[in-house]
Design an enzyme around this catalytic site. Structure first.
Site: not given
Ligand SMILES: O=c1ccn([C@@H]2O[C@H](COP(=O)(O)OP(=O)(O)O[C@H]3OC[C@@H](O)[C@H](O)[C@H]3O)[C@@H](O)[C@H]2O)c(=O)[nH]1
Length: 386
Positions: A106, A110, A131-132, A146, A164, A178, A218, A236
């Site tokens: 996370d 939020t 951060d993803v 999620l 992003k 992958k 969103y 893939e």
């Protein structure tokens, strides 16, 4: 037809109160009381001084909730992105209780550390601040993706970041799937249907989204995320699952979340006016968070490759819903109308035939039972904040 407040109460009592969640076949079945302990009691070892000016943590007196023992073959390494968020933390709870190794990732935009603090230090659990939108490497067997702000005020606050997160974040996690050959579940949304012209919404419906409106960051972000998931599956050979989540509520929603259920409950508890945007004729169908978690795990374990709606088809107009909360929590508050928001979908109800027939999943917890638990949770949160 949207339900009226009077039929809601009858339906809840007809269905009766649920005391177990999940399914035996999927290994997700637990007593609701076991889950309730995780969000209604403080398991952190925190001790506040009588004067209320100091907090001590006594890690020696702290005990973890019991988790199932799994064989080496059964035990999976599972990454949950957004794992400290509202839905993510409930998913983490269930996967932990099931006995898996869980990594919650996370960026705490939020999400909130408190949502998972009862697992901190557990040998099966890791919490990673990440951060993803940055690549990440870990050896995992399954990825529940999620991570993304989900409440309209939050995702509209920084729309570029929202896009992003959905696009770059999903590419990163599909890249990880992958490399590790992990199965990947994308949490998409009912917002891919936009302001729907078909009602109720089936998965075959392509949607009605304004690509340049305030919700587009969103809605379109999640639509691209779905496109990416299926592109990686086709090109893939990644094993992909896609859940389209309809309005979900429950404990651990952020008190500043801004979505309707938490807003109304908190407003009523604080004795403030309930704010209905527009006339309140728009409808939503509300699902309690534990039903969603059951559905997510069942979908991950299934062979279903197509998108699946996960939601509770009980549909309410927002005006009726405000009245339900007012009469349940605090009859002395008023309901006021504020201007409606741009592109607010006017009707929303999931067609869950696919989830029923392909997964054997159906929501079990009546909205009223969920509302009562959520009221209990926010009453406690508000006391702590005071
Ligand atoms: O205080 C409020 C908050 C919201 N509302 C209304 O209540 C309805 C529901 O609004 P919410 O903000 O809870 O949620 P929305 O349905 O707009 O969006 C949600 O859709 C599904 C999920 O994927 C996401 O959680 C979220 O984007 C809207 O019509 C909104 O205008 C109010 O009338 N008053």
């Amino acid at each position: 037809m949207p339900r009226s407040p009077s039929t809601l109460g009858e339906e809840a009592s007809l269905k009766g109160r649920v005391t177990f969640v999940g399914s035996v076949n999927c290994g997700t079945r637990f007593e609701l009381s076991e889950l309730r302990k995780l969000y209604l009691t403080d398991l952190s070892g925190r001790r506040q001084s009588p004067a209320g000016d100091v907090i001590d943590y006594d890690v020696n007196t702290r005990t973890f909730p019991s988790v199932r023992m799994l064989s080496h073959r059964e035990k999976k390494r599972i990454l949950v992105t957004g794992g400290a968020g509202f839905v993510g933390s409930h998913l983490v709870d269930r996967l932990m209780l099931m006995g898996h190794d869980v990594i919650a990732m996370d960026n705490f935009y939020t999400g909130c550390k408190k949502n998972v603090e009862h697992w901190l230090g557990h040998p099966n659990f890791e919490l990673i601040r990440h951060d993803v939108i940055e690549p990440m490497m870990a050896e995992v067997d399954e990825i529940y993706h999620l991570a993304c702000p989900a409440s309209p005020p939050h995702y509209q606050n920084n729309p570029i970041k929202t896009v992003k997160t959905s696009v770059v974040g999903t590419i990163n996690m599909l890249g990880l799937a992958k490399r590790t050959k992990a199965r990947f579940l994308l949490t998409s949304t009912s917002e891919v249907y936009g302001d729907p012209l078909e009602h109720p919404q089936k998965e075959s419906y392509w949607g009605n989204v304004n690509p340049i409106g305030p919700r587009a960051c969103y809605d379109e972000g999640k639509r691209v995320a779905e496109t990416l998931a299926y592109a990686y599956a086709q090109q893939e050979g990644i094993q992909v699952r896609v859940a389209r989540i309809f309005n979900t509520f429950g404990p651990r929603m952020n008190e500043n979340d801004g979505r309707v259920v938490s807003n109304f409950i908190i407003q009523a508890l604080k004795g403030e006016d309930l704010t209905v945007y527009g006339e309140g004729e728009q409808t939503r169908s509300f699902q309690y968070v534990h039903d969603l978690v059951d559905g997510l795990i069942e979908l991950m374990q299934s062979d279903v490759k197509e998108p699946v709606n996960l939601g509770n088809p009980d549909e309410y107009s927002i005006a009726d819903f405000a009245e339900i909360i007012r009469s349940t929590v605090n009859q002395s508050v008023n309901i006021i109308n504020l201007p409606s928001t741009t592109d607010d979908p006017q009707r929303r109800r999931p067609d869950i035939t696919r989830a029923k027939e392909w997964l054997g999943w159906t929501p079990k917890i009546a909205v009223m039972q969920g509302i009562e638990e959520t009221i209990e949770y926010f009453s406690k949160v508000i006391l702590e904040l005071d």
